[in-house]
Design an enzyme around this catalytic site. Structure first.
Site, PDB file in Angstrom:
ATOM      1  N   ALA A 281       0.526   3.900   7.173  1.00 10.36           N
ATOM      2  CA  ALA A 281       0.790   5.324   7.381  1.00 10.36           C
ATOM      3  C   ALA A 281      -0.486   6.097   7.682  1.00 10.36           C
ATOM      4  O   ALA A 281      -0.439   7.255   8.092  1.00 10.36           O
ATOM      5  CB  ALA A 281       1.467   5.920   6.152  1.00 10.36           C
TER       6      ALA A 281
ATOM      7  N   ASN B 289       0.825  -1.210   0.000  1.00  4.72           N
ATOM      8  CA  ASN B 289       0.000   0.000   0.000  1.00  4.72           C
ATOM      9  C   ASN B 289       0.860   1.261   0.000  1.00  4.72           C
ATOM     10  O   ASN B 289       1.035   1.889  -1.035  1.00  4.72           O
ATOM     11  CB  ASN B 289      -0.954  -0.001   1.194  1.00  4.72           C
ATOM     12  CG  ASN B 289      -2.124   0.953   0.996  1.00  4.72           C
ATOM     13  OD1 ASN B 289      -2.043   1.932   0.279  1.00  4.72           O
ATOM     14  ND2 ASN B 289      -3.239   0.662   1.646  1.00  4.72           N
ATOM     15  N   ASP B 290       1.376   1.633   1.159  1.00  5.66           N
ATOM     16  CA  ASP B 290       2.130   2.891   1.260  1.00  5.66           C
ATOM     17  C   ASP B 290       3.314   2.950   0.301  1.00  5.66           C
ATOM     18  O   ASP B 290       3.649   4.019  -0.204  1.00  5.66           O
ATOM     19  CB  ASP B 290       2.623   3.090   2.696  1.00  5.66           C
ATOM     20  CG  ASP B 290       1.474   3.235   3.682  1.00  5.66           C
ATOM     21  OD1 ASP B 290       0.435   3.801   3.298  1.00  5.66           O
ATOM     22  OD2 ASP B 290       1.608   2.761   4.825  1.00  5.66           O
ATOM     23  N   VAL B 291       3.946   1.814   0.040  1.00  5.70           N
ATOM     24  CA  VAL B 291       5.159   1.802  -0.792  1.00  5.70           C
ATOM     25  C   VAL B 291       4.843   1.978  -2.275  1.00  5.70           C
ATOM     26  O   VAL B 291       5.756   2.063  -3.100  1.00  5.70           O
ATOM     27  CB  VAL B 291       5.962   0.496  -0.586  1.00  5.70           C
ATOM     28  CG1 VAL B 291       6.427   0.385   0.848  1.00  5.70           C
ATOM     29  CG2 VAL B 291       5.142  -0.722  -0.984  1.00  5.70           C
TER      30      VAL B 291
END
Length: 465
Positions: A435, A394-396
């Site tokens: 995050a 997700n965040d990456v």
């Protein structure tokens, strides 16, 4: 009883084995061998420590009893803990290392004669400095690791906790630790010693609470380094060569890893050490993104896109680890290869909360190492790939890291997944990542959301293929 010279030789051998262990753990191909070296080194160090004791009194029976209890608990946890819970487990273990350093320092201060450090009220100056540093760093490690554990476990909110004058207060407390250490060495007052430990516990909490979930992987690495330096400091107090070597190795390797992760996440190394980053609002960004239209599909749609592709890049993430989908993923990739489709894996430096998470899971599924690439090696290939299959990351993969200065992940290098012709995103829902922010990739024109359990969806795609 073993002689001092022989003890030094065996401690040196164990130190060399620890170095070889770290070297082996630097690559998935040699990680098992590295673990074996570490285990052998620790067995030698523990055995030599026991044999160095001259008087095998009743106290040694208690030591063996506690060793058996602790070893049994550790073995039970090792068998039961899932890979997804590894970050909080590491944080929990770091807290125990810090607490052990504090207890040893307290023992040495209360009964210095037992450690050949002088007498109470007249402890050797060098030893007093060493135990003060070891106790302070150990206390910081303990309280900081407890906060990290609570945040990772979800018991405590992952959002930063900030207040006015926080950095100034931290600076004052850190300076007070230095002053207290000096005054303690001058007066050797028990009251100052207890105040030093209490203040150190406090600063550990204050350093970690302003750090948000997006930056927690770096915190774990930083606390790993702290625990090593605490052990090394106590090693000097006990005049134990093995503890000094091991602590220095853990401390330095943890610091190097923190630096590498800071570079991978575009964070300031010194800010990490001082707990001064991560205080951005994790809920920043438009609040109406959940209302934006998304395109969703099923396993048949995904299989159709993959069948007609010439190259596919797999982006594994935390969701894959939760679903234990690595074996199903390997089966899907094997099917794609039979259709002459080029497949490779893209790994972010902190994928799955900690570095190495995805590599370990893929190695467990016997994914060839030459198909797995780090961000720097593969990021330019997304623009030329037909399909990106994002399974639980997700965040990456969030493009916001490159466009929104207010985002808590702004400046963090991310995988350029959105540049692919088609993006297949496997996720249970549109919920944000660790995050705590929405992912713009969900709403891109070339993204097809596959709402399902990662393992089930991958198996269904394989059937359709």
């Amino acid at each position: 009883m073993i002689s001092a010279n022989l003890s030094a030789i065996f401690y040196l051998i164990s130190g060399i084995l620890f170095i070889l262990a770290l070297r082996g753990l630097s690559s998935p191909e040699t990680s098992r061998q590295g673990n074996v070296f570490g285990i052998i080194g620790m067995v030698i160090a523990i055995t030599v420590t026991f044999l160095s004791i001259g008087n095998f009194s009743l106290g040694l029976i208690y030591v063996f009893a506690f060793l058996l209890v602790g070893g049994s608990i550790g073995a039970f946890i090792a068998f039961k803990i899932p890979m997804t819970a590894m970050p909080e487990l590491v944080a929990g273990f770091h807290s125990l290392v810090g607490l052990a350093a504090v207890f040893v320092a307290i023992s040495a201060f209360v009964n210095p004669e037992a450690f050949n450090l002088g007498v109470k009220g007249n402890i050797k100056l060098a030893s007093l400095v060493e135990m003060s540093i070891g106790a302070a760093v150990g206390a910081i490690t303990f309280s900081g690791s407890v906060i990290a554990f609570l945040k990772l476990q979800g018991i405590m909110s992952g959002a930063p906790i900030t207040f006015k004058g926080q950095h100034l207060l931290n600076a004052i407390i850190l300076l007070s630790i230095i002053v207290l250490t000096y005054l303690l060495c001058v007066s050797q007052s028990p009251n100052l010693f207890w105040i030093l430990i209490t203040v150190s516990f406090l600063i550990g909490f204050l350093l970690i609470i302003p750090i948000g979930g997006a930056d927690m992987p770096v915190v774990i690495s930083m606390l790993n380094s702290y625990s090593g330096w605490a052990a090394a400091g106590i090693g000097f107090t006990l005049e134990n060569t093995a503890l000094i070597i091991t602590g220095a190795l853990v401390g330095s390797s943890g610091a190097i890893l923190s630096y590498i992760m800071c570079k991978g996440m575009n964070r300031s190394f010194f800010s990490v050490i001082l707990g001064g980053f991560g205080a951005t609002d994790q809920s920043s960004g438009p609040k109406d993104k959940e209302q934006r239209p998304v395109k969703s599909g099923n396993a048949d749609d995904a299989a159709f896109l993959m069948k007609n592709a010439s190259s596919v890049i797999i982006v594994p993430g935390y969701g894959m680890a939760v679903a234990q989908a690595q074996h199903a993923l390997r089966e899907m990739v094997d099917t794609l290869k039979k259709n002459d489709i080029k497949v490779s894996y893209a790994i972010h430096p902190v994928a799955g909360r900690m570095p190495g998470h995805m590599n370990v899971l893929l190695a467990e599924a016997n994914v060839p190492y030459d198909e797995v690439f780090e961000l720097e090696e593969i990021n330019n290939d997304f623009a030329n790939a037909d399909v990106a299959f994002v399974i639980g990351a997700n965040d990456v993969t969030n493009p916001v890291a490159k466009t929104d200065p207010q985002s808590p992940i702004y400046g963090m290098p991310v995988l350029d997944v959105e540049k692919c012709k088609s993006v297949l995103f496997v996720k249970r829902s549109l919920s944000p990542g660790y995050a705590g922010i929405d992912n713009d990739l969900f709403y891109k024109e070339n993204t097809l959301m596959l709402f399902a359990d990662a393992k089930k969806m991958t198996e269904d795609i394989t059937k359709n293929l």
